[in-house]
Design a protein around this motif. Structure first.
Motif, short mmCIF file in Angstrom:
data_model
loop_
_atom_site.label_atom_id
_atom_site.label_comp_id
_atom_site.label_asym_id
_atom_site.label_seq_id
_atom_site.Cartn_x
_atom_site.Cartn_y
_atom_site.Cartn_z
N ALA A 161 50.34 46.78 51.39
CA ALA A 161 50.46 47.81 50.37
C ALA A 161 49.26 47.76 49.43
N THR A 162 48.62 48.90 49.25
CA THR A 162 47.43 48.97 48.40
C THR A 162 47.25 50.39 47.87
N ASN A 163 46.54 50.50 46.74
CA ASN A 163 46.21 51.82 46.22
C ASN A 163 44.71 52.10 46.33
N PHE A 164 43.97 51.20 46.97
CA PHE A 164 42.52 51.34 47.20
C PHE A 164 41.71 51.33 45.90
N ASN A 165 42.32 50.94 44.80
CA ASN A 165 41.58 50.93 43.53
C ASN A 165 40.78 49.66 43.34
N ARG A 166 40.96 48.70 44.22
CA ARG A 166 40.28 47.43 44.08
C ARG A 166 39.43 47.13 45.30
N PHE A 167 38.28 46.50 45.05
CA PHE A 167 37.38 46.08 46.12
C PHE A 167 37.82 44.70 46.60
N TYR A 168 38.23 44.60 47.86
CA TYR A 168 38.68 43.33 48.41
C TYR A 168 37.52 42.55 49.01
N THR A 169 37.62 41.24 48.96
CA THR A 169 36.60 40.41 49.59
C THR A 169 37.10 39.90 50.94
N LYS A 170 36.18 39.41 51.75
CA LYS A 170 36.57 38.85 53.04
C LYS A 170 37.53 37.68 52.87
N ALA A 198 43.51 63.87 47.38
CA ALA A 198 42.35 63.22 47.97
C ALA A 198 42.01 61.94 47.21
N LEU A 199 41.48 60.96 47.95
CA LEU A 199 41.06 59.71 47.32
C LEU A 199 39.83 59.95 46.45
N THR A 200 39.70 59.17 45.39
CA THR A 200 38.51 59.23 44.57
C THR A 200 37.34 58.59 45.33
N GLU A 201 36.16 58.73 44.78
CA GLU A 201 34.98 58.13 45.42
C GLU A 201 35.12 56.62 45.51
N LEU A 202 35.64 56.00 44.45
CA LEU A 202 35.85 54.55 44.45
C LEU A 202 36.87 54.16 45.51
N GLN A 203 37.97 54.89 45.59
CA GLN A 203 39.01 54.58 46.58
C GLN A 203 38.46 54.74 48.00
N SER A 282 40.30 35.86 44.71
CA SER A 282 39.34 34.76 44.82
C SER A 282 38.36 34.80 43.67
N GLY A 283 38.89 34.76 42.46
CA GLY A 283 38.05 34.64 41.28
C GLY A 283 37.35 35.92 40.87
N MET A 284 37.80 37.06 41.43
CA MET A 284 37.15 38.32 41.08
C MET A 284 37.91 39.02 39.96
N GLN A 285 37.22 39.94 39.30
CA GLN A 285 37.86 40.75 38.29
C GLN A 285 38.63 41.87 39.00
N SER A 286 39.65 42.40 38.31
CA SER A 286 40.44 43.45 38.93
C SER A 286 39.75 44.80 38.89
N GLY A 287 38.76 44.95 38.02
CA GLY A 287 38.04 46.20 37.94
C GLY A 287 36.94 46.26 38.96
N PRO A 288 36.19 47.39 39.03
CA PRO A 288 35.11 47.54 39.98
C PRO A 288 34.04 46.49 39.76
N GLN A 289 33.43 46.03 40.84
CA GLN A 289 32.35 45.08 40.74
C GLN A 289 31.06 45.79 40.35
N ASN A 290 30.09 45.01 39.93
CA ASN A 290 28.81 45.63 39.70
C ASN A 290 28.09 45.83 41.02
N LYS A 291 27.00 46.55 40.99
CA LYS A 291 26.32 46.96 42.21
C LYS A 291 25.84 45.76 43.01
N ASN A 292 25.28 44.75 42.34
CA ASN A 292 24.76 43.58 43.06
C ASN A 292 25.86 42.82 43.77
N GLU A 293 27.03 42.69 43.13
CA GLU A 293 28.14 42.01 43.77
C GLU A 293 28.60 42.74 45.02
N LYS A 294 28.68 44.05 44.95
CA LYS A 294 29.10 44.84 46.10
C LYS A 294 28.10 44.72 47.24
N LEU A 295 26.82 44.80 46.91
CA LEU A 295 25.79 44.71 47.95
C LEU A 295 25.82 43.35 48.62
#
Length: 300
Positions: A161-170, A198-203, A282-295
């Motif tokens: 179950a997810t709402n796609f609002n969070r970036f998951y890690t491996k 429709a999903l947002t761009e982040l989702q 795994s130690g991440m914030q619940s909000g969107p990551q910054n660009k470097n973290e995502k890359l």
């Protein structure tokens, strides 16, 4: 070798969780750590306290704990003879959650399996649940909560179950992927919406990364309309698709805060009729990551 921690209070509810874990990992090399914690009874008045030796109380409590663990191991031995499995017991003069935290850290536990009654929707009962306290406190290990009367079924259908609002890690998705691979299971990614839109761009980005991480397992994405509540929607979803395991990610900083604000966890987590796998962040914030973290995550 997988290391599984199973707390027990010697109830049938706890025994059902032990049986489920043994069946779930019957084809894997495992060490099961069966834990019971105890605290001596406190004298109810100063008159009693004057006549009761504290050491006697502690010794009696320890004896009951150790005796109960021996009965559990004897019961396991009568029903199961799996050469892949080893069992160790731990009787500890401690509070349950405190001891679980210590053992998870010191023994590098892979999974905590606990039974849950989940019989009442009352806030007071819900907040008092040992399962809630375990999930709230154990931040570096997934927790599998097994409903009291659930009988083992090989989990070849797993809902996430997810709402796609969070970036998951491996690393966060690893328990889900491992479970799917172990049982050749299909993952049903379920997104509940108040109204289909429709999903947002982040989702969309988070969904695309989720697809990337799950590319080596079979999965389907389901978007469903909410039926009265998210909990009712997921209940119907699990029944109609014959789901055997429900997985969620616990990513709020305060689990207590999440309970009060997130109906998925509040109403489903400990009242669902199927086992619930709670994956810790795994130690991440619940909000969107910054660009470097995502890359960095994308390129790994």
């Amino acid at each position: 070798m997988k290391k599984i921690l199973i707390p027990t209070d010697f109830s049938e509810n706890a025994w059902n969780a032990i049986r489920y874990a043994i069946e779930l990992f019957k084809n894997e090399e495992c060490v099961f750590h069966v834990l019971n914690t105890y605290t001596p009874a406190i004298a109810s008045s100063r008159f009693m306290a004057a006549s009761i030796d504290g050491a006697t109380l502690e010794n009696g409590a320890r004896s009951r704990s150790e005796g109960g663990l021996k009965k559990v191991i004897d019961r396991i031995a009568q029903l199961y003879t799996n050469p892949r499995h080893r069992f160790k017991t731990s009787s500890s003069f401690s509070f349950l959650v405190d001891e679980i935290k210590v053992m998870v850290e010191e023994l590098d536990i892979d999974l905590v399996v606990t039974g849950t009654k989940g019989a009442s929707g009352l806030e007071e009962v819900f907040m008092g649940s040992n399962t809630v306290r375990i999930i709230k406190s154990i931040q570096n290990c997934p927790v599998l909560a097994v409903p009291q009367y659930f009988k083992f079924i090989t989990p070849n259908e797993i809902a996430f179950a997810t709402n796609f609002n969070r970036f998951y890690t491996k690393s966060e998705l690893r328990p889900l992927r491992e479970m799917a691979k172990s049982f050749n299971a299909t993952i049903r990614i379920v997104h509940v919406q108040n109204e289909i839109k429709a999903l947002t761009e982040l989702q969309q980005f988070n969904l695309s990364m989720l697809r990337k991480y799950l590319e080596d397992v079979e999965y389907f994405v389901h978007t469903v309309s909410e039926l009265n509540s998210i909990s009712k929607t997921l209940e119907v979803f699990t029944e109609e698709l014959d789901i055997h395991l429900l997985a969620m990610l616990n990513y709020q900083h305060s689990f207590l805060e999440k309970i009060s604000r997130e109906p998925v966890i509040k109403r489903v987590a400990f009242h669902t009729q199927v086992p619930l796998l709670v994956i810790q962040e795994s130690g991440m914030q619940s909000g969107p990551q910054n660009k470097n973290e995502k890359l960095a995550e994308i390129s790994s």
